[in-house]
Motif scaffolding. Structure first.
Motif, PDB file in Angstrom:
ATOM      1  N   THR A  35     -49.739   9.986  -3.993  1.00  0.00           N
ATOM      2  CA  THR A  35     -49.245  10.967  -4.960  1.00  0.00           C
ATOM      3  C   THR A  35     -49.973  12.294  -4.841  1.00  0.00           C
ATOM      4  O   THR A  35     -49.449  13.323  -5.262  1.00  0.00           O
ATOM      5  CB  THR A  35     -49.400  10.451  -6.399  1.00  0.00           C
ATOM      6  OG1 THR A  35     -50.780  10.140  -6.642  1.00  0.00           O
ATOM      7  CG2 THR A  35     -48.559   9.213  -6.613  1.00  0.00           C
ATOM      8  N   GLY A  36     -51.175  12.278  -4.296  1.00  0.00           N
ATOM      9  CA  GLY A  36     -51.953  13.510  -4.206  1.00  0.00           C
ATOM     10  C   GLY A  36     -52.867  13.515  -3.006  1.00  0.00           C
ATOM     11  O   GLY A  36     -52.769  12.670  -2.114  1.00  0.00           O
ATOM     12  N   ASN A  37     -53.797  14.449  -3.003  1.00  0.00           N
ATOM     13  CA  ASN A  37     -54.682  14.648  -1.867  1.00  0.00           C
ATOM     14  C   ASN A  37     -55.705  13.521  -1.726  1.00  0.00           C
ATOM     15  O   ASN A  37     -55.875  12.964  -0.649  1.00  0.00           O
ATOM     16  CB  ASN A  37     -55.399  15.996  -2.015  1.00  0.00           C
ATOM     17  CG  ASN A  37     -56.307  16.309  -0.847  1.00  0.00           C
ATOM     18  OD1 ASN A  37     -55.969  16.039   0.301  1.00  0.00           O
ATOM     19  ND2 ASN A  37     -57.470  16.868  -1.126  1.00  0.00           N
ATOM     20  N   ALA A  38     -56.378  13.206  -2.828  1.00  0.00           N
ATOM     21  CA  ALA A  38     -57.403  12.167  -2.793  1.00  0.00           C
ATOM     22  C   ALA A  38     -57.320  11.348  -4.077  1.00  0.00           C
ATOM     23  O   ALA A  38     -58.316  11.150  -4.772  1.00  0.00           O
ATOM     24  CB  ALA A  38     -58.781  12.784  -2.626  1.00  0.00           C
ATOM     25  N   SER A  39     -56.132  10.873  -4.393  1.00  0.00           N
ATOM     26  CA  SER A  39     -55.845  10.181  -5.646  1.00  0.00           C
ATOM     27  C   SER A  39     -56.092   8.683  -5.503  1.00  0.00           C
ATOM     28  O   SER A  39     -55.192   7.918  -5.161  1.00  0.00           O
ATOM     29  CB  SER A  39     -54.405  10.457  -6.078  1.00  0.00           C
ATOM     30  OG  SER A  39     -53.517  10.397  -4.955  1.00  0.00           O
ATOM     31  N   ALA A  40     -57.327   8.266  -5.767  1.00  0.00           N
ATOM     32  CA  ALA A  40     -57.740   6.884  -5.535  1.00  0.00           C
ATOM     33  C   ALA A  40     -56.949   5.890  -6.362  1.00  0.00           C
ATOM     34  O   ALA A  40     -56.819   4.713  -5.976  1.00  0.00           O
ATOM     35  CB  ALA A  40     -59.235   6.742  -5.824  1.00  0.00           C
TER      36      ALA A  40
ATOM     37  N   HIS B 273     -46.094  13.256  -1.922  1.00  0.00           N
ATOM     38  CA  HIS B 273     -45.588  12.669  -0.676  1.00  0.00           C
ATOM     39  C   HIS B 273     -44.548  11.592  -0.977  1.00  0.00           C
ATOM     40  O   HIS B 273     -44.720  10.428  -0.635  1.00  0.00           O
ATOM     41  CB  HIS B 273     -46.746  12.079   0.142  1.00  0.00           C
ATOM     42  CG  HIS B 273     -47.871  13.025   0.378  1.00  0.00           C
ATOM     43  ND1 HIS B 273     -49.162  12.812  -0.075  1.00  0.00           N
ATOM     44  CD2 HIS B 273     -47.892  14.235   0.994  1.00  0.00           C
ATOM     45  CE1 HIS B 273     -49.927  13.827   0.264  1.00  0.00           C
ATOM     46  NE2 HIS B 273     -49.181  14.703   0.913  1.00  0.00           N
ATOM     47  N   ALA B 274     -43.464  11.997  -1.617  1.00  0.00           N
ATOM     48  CA  ALA B 274     -42.451  11.030  -2.060  1.00  0.00           C
ATOM     49  C   ALA B 274     -41.549  10.534  -0.933  1.00  0.00           C
ATOM     50  O   ALA B 274     -40.966   9.454  -1.031  1.00  0.00           O
ATOM     51  CB  ALA B 274     -41.589  11.648  -3.152  1.00  0.00           C
ATOM     52  N   LEU B 275     -41.404  11.316   0.149  1.00  0.00           N
ATOM     53  CA  LEU B 275     -40.487  10.933   1.230  1.00  0.00           C
ATOM     54  C   LEU B 275     -41.018   9.724   1.982  1.00  0.00           C
ATOM     55  O   LEU B 275     -42.218   9.601   2.217  1.00  0.00           O
ATOM     56  CB  LEU B 275     -40.279  12.107   2.186  1.00  0.00           C
ATOM     57  CG  LEU B 275     -39.696  13.371   1.556  1.00  0.00           C
ATOM     58  CD1 LEU B 275     -39.522  14.455   2.605  1.00  0.00           C
ATOM     59  CD2 LEU B 275     -38.369  13.080   0.864  1.00  0.00           C
ATOM     60  N   LYS B 276     -40.107   8.852   2.389  1.00  0.00           N
ATOM     61  CA  LYS B 276     -40.493   7.591   3.004  1.00  0.00           C
ATOM     62  C   LYS B 276     -39.819   7.404   4.366  1.00  0.00           C
ATOM     63  O   LYS B 276     -38.781   8.001   4.637  1.00  0.00           O
ATOM     64  CB  LYS B 276     -40.151   6.430   2.059  1.00  0.00           C
ATOM     65  CG  LYS B 276     -40.967   6.505   0.763  1.00  0.00           C
ATOM     66  CD  LYS B 276     -40.503   5.570  -0.306  1.00  0.00           C
ATOM     67  CE  LYS B 276     -41.444   5.625  -1.510  1.00  0.00           C
ATOM     68  NZ  LYS B 276     -41.435   6.945  -2.189  1.00  0.00           N
ATOM     69  N   SER B 277     -40.430   6.579   5.199  1.00  0.00           N
ATOM     70  CA  SER B 277     -39.902   6.287   6.530  1.00  0.00           C
ATOM     71  C   SER B 277     -39.738   4.783   6.681  1.00  0.00           C
ATOM     72  O   SER B 277     -40.325   4.003   5.917  1.00  0.00           O
ATOM     73  CB  SER B 277     -40.834   6.840   7.613  1.00  0.00           C
ATOM     74  OG  SER B 277     -40.916   8.248   7.520  1.00  0.00           O
ATOM     75  N   VAL B 278     -38.964   4.366   7.694  1.00  0.00           N
ATOM     76  CA  VAL B 278     -38.654   2.949   7.845  1.00  0.00           C
ATOM     77  C   VAL B 278     -38.473   2.599   9.317  1.00  0.00           C
ATOM     78  O   VAL B 278     -37.953   3.400  10.103  1.00  0.00           O
ATOM     79  CB  VAL B 278     -37.375   2.581   7.036  1.00  0.00           C
ATOM     80  CG1 VAL B 278     -36.165   3.367   7.527  1.00  0.00           C
ATOM     81  CG2 VAL B 278     -37.095   1.081   7.064  1.00  0.00           C
ATOM     82  N   VAL B 279     -38.934   1.410   9.696  1.00  0.00           N
ATOM     83  CA  VAL B 279     -38.638   0.820  11.005  1.00  0.00           C
ATOM     84  C   VAL B 279     -38.417  -0.674  10.802  1.00  0.00           C
ATOM     85  O   VAL B 279     -38.813  -1.245   9.782  1.00  0.00           O
ATOM     86  CB  VAL B 279     -39.752   1.042  12.057  1.00  0.00           C
ATOM     87  CG1 VAL B 279     -39.943   2.514  12.358  1.00  0.00           C
ATOM     88  CG2 VAL B 279     -41.058   0.395  11.603  1.00  0.00           C
TER      89      VAL B 279
END
Length: 413
Positions: free
Chosen positions: A190-195, A170-176
């Motif tokens: 980075t992953g599904n359940a990467s603590a 999930h490298a894409l980022k958003s901003v407000v």
């Protein structure tokens, strides 16, 4: 060189006492059938100008839209993602796959090029903010051009970060930008359940905040698995729409497809300083306001996090809906509310259908999900489109990006 605020324990928002963490597998609402039009919607032809007729819009398509409205293709933009309107009324669209931000209207051309997966776009006054995978930048928007680039937050983690060795889901980022000038941006997991994301520097699976006037970014909300949807509400509060985890175990610790199909719901949450959304130790469950239950893979005994102490999530979408873009708008016949692009599921036997959803705004919160546009998916799960973002234009129409069809739609009363 990375400069980050000193990390300290972030106090949770006032806890809400909830009951034990058991759950009913049947508590989640089933997905809506694509064969039954939602209330107030009717099938209408998608209007496609001859010069824009390309697959998958090279055959007649029909969408379900509000009765009396129209929907047309105004541009073909392969892998179009987020959108915003510039101060001069130009429609801007990000294309992470090509490193570009395009001006789509009034004429289509490249505004910015050579960027690192540009995704989130936000305009505050005459300033354009662009969220790349590794940085947040600001530009002066002058005479249809983006100039005077300066970095608001740099060295953000993405697939090129050496320690991640190319692994980043999930490298894409958003901003407000808040009314006080503070800049908020998402860092996905980075992953599904990467603590391990929770203890990284900077922490991943967070919404970060840069104070007004600049300075080190610090966590504003944590446990946000992939808060791609990030928007500013009419009262200035920051909201997120979150892609929650896949392949979740049931209360007995078993990964069963019939349970995974409807768990966990996707979160639509108001962010306040220190808000904790639980991932990967707690998952929302049930109907809104959705309480949290333990994740039986990562927090079976509750020792990692007290899920019952977390404030419930304000609103939800069906499990695996994959909400992406989020914005607030005022629409004829609907009033003020949040528009969310629902990309549709993969982690489901009967795929969750793509749509544009509307959540009415009132008394400082959001009402339940309503469908504004659908019809992108047939009963057998085949799709011709997948909305990403929906934003209201100065002309009162809604502009929708679709990265699957490679199109921008105009939905108008």
């Amino acid at each position: 060189m990375r400069v980050w605020a000193a990390r300290s324990a972030i106090a949770l928002v006032t806890a809400v006492t909830l009951t034990a963490c058991g759950t009913d597998p049947d508590a989640a609402p089933p997905p809506r059938s694509s064969s039954t039009p939602p209330a107030g919607l009717a099938a209408a032809p998608l209007q496609v100008p001859k010069d824009l007729v390309q697959a998958p819009l090279d055959e007649p398509r029909r969408a379900l839209i509000p009765k009396g409205w129209t929907i047309e293709v105004i541009a073909r933009v392969p892998k179009a993602r987020m959108a915003t309107f510039a101060p001069d009324g130009a429609l801007l669209v990000s294309v992470p796959a090509t490193g570009q931000v395009l001006t789509v209207r009034p004429d289509q051309h490249t505004l910015l090029d050579g960027l690192e997966q540009p995704h989130g776009l936000f305009v505050a006054g005459s300033t354009l903010y662009v969220a790349e995978s590794n940085r947040i930048d600001a530009y002066d928007y002058v005479d249809g051009r983006a100039v005077n680039r300066r970095t608001i937050a740099g060295d953000l983690p993405d697939a090129k970060s050496p320690e991640l060795r190319g692994a980043y889901s999930h490298a894409l980022k958003s901003v407000v930008v808040g009314p006080d000038g503070a800049v908020y941006f998402s860092i996905g997991s980075t992953g599904n359940a990467s603590a391990e994301d929770r203890v990284a520097t900077p922490p991943r699976a967070t919404i970060m905040r840069v104070p007004p006037g600049g300075g080190p970014a610090a966590p504003f909300a944590t446990g946000v698995r992939n808060g791609t949807g990030l928007a500013l509400a009419p009262d200035g509060s920051v909201w997120t729409a979150v892609n929650n985890r896949d392949n979740v175990a049931d209360p007995q610790g078993r990964v069963r497809q019939d349970y995974v199909d409807d768990h966990p719901p996707e979160s639509v949450a108001k962010l306040t300083p220190g808000r904790e959304l639980g991932w990967p130790y707690c998952n929302p469950d049930g109907t809104p306001p959705a309480r949290f239950i333990r994740d039986m893979e990562t927090n079976a005994d509750g020792s990692k996090m007290d899920c019952a102490a977390l404030p419930p999530v304000e609103q939800t979408l069906g499990a695996h809906s994959a909400p992406l873009g989020m914005s607030f708008a005022e629409l004829p016949g609907y009033g003020t509310g949040a528009l969310i692009g629902v990309h549709g599921s993969w982690n489901r036997r009967s795929p969750q259908a793509p749509e544009v959803s509307f959540f009415a705004w009132g008394n400082g919160t959001l009402g339940p999900q309503q469908t504004l546009v659908s019809g992108f998916q047939a009963d057998d799960g085949a799709r011709w489109g997948r909305p990403v973002a929906a934003v209201a234009g100065p002309d009162g129409a809604v502009y929708i990006t679709d990265d699957y069809a490679g199109a921008v739609y105009r939905l108008a009363p």
